[in-house]
Scaffold this active site. Sequence first.
Site, PDB file in Angstrom:
ATOM      1  N   CYS A 130      94.052 -12.781  51.024  1.00 35.65           N
ATOM      2  CA  CYS A 130      94.609 -11.766  51.932  1.00 35.65           C
ATOM      3  C   CYS A 130      94.262 -10.352  51.505  1.00 35.65           C
ATOM      4  CB  CYS A 130      96.121 -11.961  52.059  1.00 35.65           C
ATOM      5  SG  CYS A 130      97.059 -11.630  50.548  1.00 35.65           S
ATOM      6  N   HIS A 178     101.928 -11.082  50.891  1.00 33.57           N
ATOM      7  CA  HIS A 178     100.848 -11.232  51.881  1.00 33.57           C
ATOM      8  C   HIS A 178     100.611  -9.883  52.560  1.00 33.57           C
ATOM      9  CE1 HIS A 178      98.128 -13.375  54.506  1.00 33.57           C
ATOM     10  NE2 HIS A 178      98.720 -12.842  55.570  1.00 33.57           N
ATOM     11  N   ASP A 190      94.166 -11.389  59.368  1.00 36.55           N
ATOM     12  CA  ASP A 190      94.449 -11.713  57.963  1.00 36.55           C
ATOM     13  C   ASP A 190      93.709 -12.968  57.540  1.00 36.55           C
ATOM     14  OD1 ASP A 190      95.801 -13.796  59.216  1.00 36.55           O
ATOM     15  OD2 ASP A 190      97.608 -13.587  57.989  1.00 36.55           O
TER      16      ASP A 190
END
Length: 214
Positions: A130, A178, A190
Amino acid sequence: MAKHRRQGTNTTRRIAGTAALAATATVAVPGVAQAAEVVIPNTNYSVNVNGIENIPGIKDVPNIGQYVPSFNQVQAQAKTYNATATVPQTAAAPAPAPQQSTGDKVVAAARSAIGSPYGWGSAGPSSFDCSGLTSWAYAQAGKSIPRTSQAQAAQGQQVSMSDIQPGDIVVYYGGASHVAIYAGNGVMIDSLNSGTTVAERPLNYMPIHSIVRF
């Protein structure tokens, strides 16, 4: 009486000369539909001659306008005629393309990675985790940011949800576990987890902790 006879003789000669000129013009240019008036100066005598204007060099005869008044009109029109020059129009230069903002460049880079596989610890260009995706996308836009999601959340400028713009980093969960890139229109891009690929997802796909801007 002798003086009056000389005047009569001169007038007769003028008439005879004009008649001869008219006859010559008629013979030289037969069949011309329009006639020009030939006058004898200082008298009331005139005669219409067909085609006199077509006789070669006739308009160059000195003072010809005294004998053929229509030639004066043609010459006057020629002197007063003004040609209008046409200025060529140049094509307008095309408007310069609008400059792309850093945020738009970041989104374009992230979108170009869609479909790439997730790879833990990877920062492109063939696979991403990420924060690897977010740091790589910013690098493509010419800006260096921290590598990890926690550092990105801590060092970026905090912005409110009402002020979010394309290119901003969306931080999910309290521990900033994240991160994603906001792409506009309520979606983010993402690299989620193992077994998935880089993709567009709804902005509220996961609990949002904060939004930061570099």
